[in-house]
Design an enzyme around this catalytic site. Structure first.
Site, PDB file in Angstrom:
ATOM      1  N   LEU A  33     -37.181  76.243   4.879  1.00  0.00           N
ATOM      2  CA  LEU A  33     -37.090  74.839   5.248  1.00  0.00           C
ATOM      3  C   LEU A  33     -37.282  74.676   6.750  1.00  0.00           C
ATOM      4  O   LEU A  33     -36.563  75.280   7.540  1.00  0.00           O
ATOM      5  CB  LEU A  33     -35.723  74.265   4.870  1.00  0.00           C
ATOM      6  N   ASP A  34     -38.248  73.864   7.125  1.00  0.00           N
ATOM      7  CA  ASP A  34     -38.435  73.567   8.551  1.00  0.00           C
ATOM      8  C   ASP A  34     -37.532  72.391   8.935  1.00  0.00           C
ATOM      9  O   ASP A  34     -36.769  71.880   8.111  1.00  0.00           O
ATOM     10  CB  ASP A  34     -39.901  73.278   8.856  1.00  0.00           C
ATOM     11  N   SER A  35     -37.614  71.960  10.180  1.00  0.00           N
ATOM     12  CA  SER A  35     -36.715  70.904  10.655  1.00  0.00           C
ATOM     13  C   SER A  35     -36.931  69.583   9.912  1.00  0.00           C
ATOM     14  O   SER A  35     -35.977  68.853   9.654  1.00  0.00           O
ATOM     15  CB  SER A  35     -36.870  70.702  12.158  1.00  0.00           C
TER      16      SER A  35
ATOM     17  N   ALA B 116     -37.841  69.293   6.768  1.00  0.00           N
ATOM     18  CA  ALA B 116     -37.204  69.469   5.459  1.00  0.00           C
ATOM     19  C   ALA B 116     -35.689  69.366   5.586  1.00  0.00           C
ATOM     20  O   ALA B 116     -35.026  68.839   4.686  1.00  0.00           O
ATOM     21  CB  ALA B 116     -37.606  70.801   4.846  1.00  0.00           C
ATOM     22  N   GLN B 117     -35.127  69.846   6.695  1.00  0.00           N
ATOM     23  CA  GLN B 117     -33.688  69.737   6.912  1.00  0.00           C
ATOM     24  C   GLN B 117     -33.272  68.266   7.008  1.00  0.00           C
ATOM     25  O   GLN B 117     -32.250  67.877   6.442  1.00  0.00           O
ATOM     26  CB  GLN B 117     -33.276  70.452   8.199  1.00  0.00           C
TER      27      GLN B 117
END
Length: 79
Positions: free
Chosen positions: A34-36, A38-39
């Site tokens: 998860l990238d930022s 997605a967070q």
């Protein structure tokens, strides 16, 4: 805390195609792919599912799923 992580794991698997076997307390968002962005999206999903407020800044400070579970618990989300 295990139940919270399991509930979050179900969300991660269904919305982000995360392998459920990787959903362990010490897993980081990077570990889960998860990238930022997605967070931030996960924070919005948690708000909808648990009826709480989660800021983007709060999500950025979390390092692991255990941290996420602790944050949920502190906001009154029952395990």
């Amino acid at each position: 805390m295990e139940k919270l992580i399991s509930r979050v794991g179900e969300i991660l698997a269904s919305r982000f195609e995360v392998d459920p076997d990787g959903v362990i307390p010490e897993a980081s968002f990077d570990d889960l792919g998860l990238d930022s962005l997605a967070q931030v999206e996960l924070g919005e999903i948690l708000e909808q599912n648990f009826g709480i407020e989660v800021s983007d800044e709060e999500m950025e400070k979390l390092a692991t799923l255990a941290d996420l579970a602790e944050m949920l618990k502190s906001k009154g989300v029952a395990a």
